[in-house]
Design a protein around this motif. Structure first.
Motif: not given
Length: 282
Positions: A64, A66-68, A72, A75, A109, A111, A113, A115, A224
């Motif tokens: 996952r 670069n995916r949620p 949002t 972080s 993470v 926002d 996403l 990372t 999520r």
């Protein structure tokens, strides 16, 4: 402390299984993050036992990137350089990991996403280099692990606002009450055992201390759907890993309102809660 312990022992039992919004307050939110999310922010998990032949288990978030994975407004960073949060010492601090790699602050993470992941020297799919998070009490068995994990929420709510958000979510589901958990005993599998748990009635906001509720686990994907988060964090220090060779870690998290969580009422004989199971910070 004694008053709180006595109150828990005298509290009524949860009278029916519950599935609905749950507000995690105080140390409970950090405990849930430590058990559900933290292991999945590693490039791989450690062995399930101390048997040499035991294989590792990949993170459920491995695919996952670069995916949620969170709302949002949330972080996450892992920062081994931080030694205190407010006035509380953090035990996850270090300058070099257990594989001799310099510690690094990692933004995991942003926002909502995903990372990055925490890495040791053991490569995994698409990630081949350590970022200073190879840790273990046993030399030669290092695995990627959190140090000081900070969960930050933009536009966080106050305690009263979170309670109102819980009531609103329960009203939308036509529930008579929601559940608020303030403390979880870090024992057993899954999420552990809720110690300070309350019904929050939709009609008037009244809080009723209860007991006899067991968690059924929580999927990392359910995070999520966090409905709201608090404006300030609570830090917990924990030892994780094999007994006698535990690794110190810290988690700092705000209160969290989960969209749905299941609680099962206890069906066996009830025993008095021991005061030692209550967190002294409460």
């Amino acid at each position: 402390m004694l008053f709180r312990s006595t109150a828990v022992r005298k509290a009524p039992l949860l009278d029916a299984d519950y599935s609905g919004p749950v507000l995690l307050m105080d140390s409970a939110s950090a405990d849930v993050i430590a058990r559900v999310l933290a292991p999945n922010l590693a490039g791989q998990r450690g062995p399930l036992s101390d048997r040499p032949q035991q294989t590792t288990i990949e993170s459920e978030l491995m695919n996952r990137m670069n995916r949620p994975v969170l709302p949002t407004n949330i972080s996450i960073v892992d920062d081994p350089f931080q030694q205190r949060y407010v006035n509380q010492p953090l035990i996850g601090s270090y300058k070099f990991d257990d594989q001799g790699i310099p510690a690094k602050r990692i933004s995991l993470v942003e926002d909502g996403l995903l990372t990055d992941l925490l890495m040791s020297r053991r490569p995994v799919k698409d990630r081949f280099q350590s970022n200073g998070h190879g840790r273990s009490g046993f030399p030669g068995r290092e695995t990627s692990l959190i140090s000081n994990l900070f969960i930050n929420a933009a536009s966080g709510e106050t305690a009263e606002q979170l309670k109102e958000s819980l009531i609103k979510a329960c009203r939308a589901e036509r529930l008579d009450y929601g559940i608020m958990i303030r403390s979880i005993a870090a024992s057993g599998a899954g999420l552990g055992t809720p110690v300070l748990i309350y019904k929050v009635y939709v009609a008037d906001g009244r809080e009723e201390l209860i007991r006899g509720a067991n968690t059924t686990g929580l999927a990392v994907s359910s995070l999520r759907h966090i409905l709201a988060a608090g404006s300030t964090g609570v830090a917990i220090n924990r030892l994780t890993g094999f007994r006698g060779a535990e690794t110190p870690v810290s988690v700092i998290a705000p209160a969290l309102l989960l969209e749905e969580m299941e609680l099962k009422r206890t069906t066996g004989p009830q025993q008095d809660r021991k005061s030692t199971r209550l967190n002294s910070s409460h």
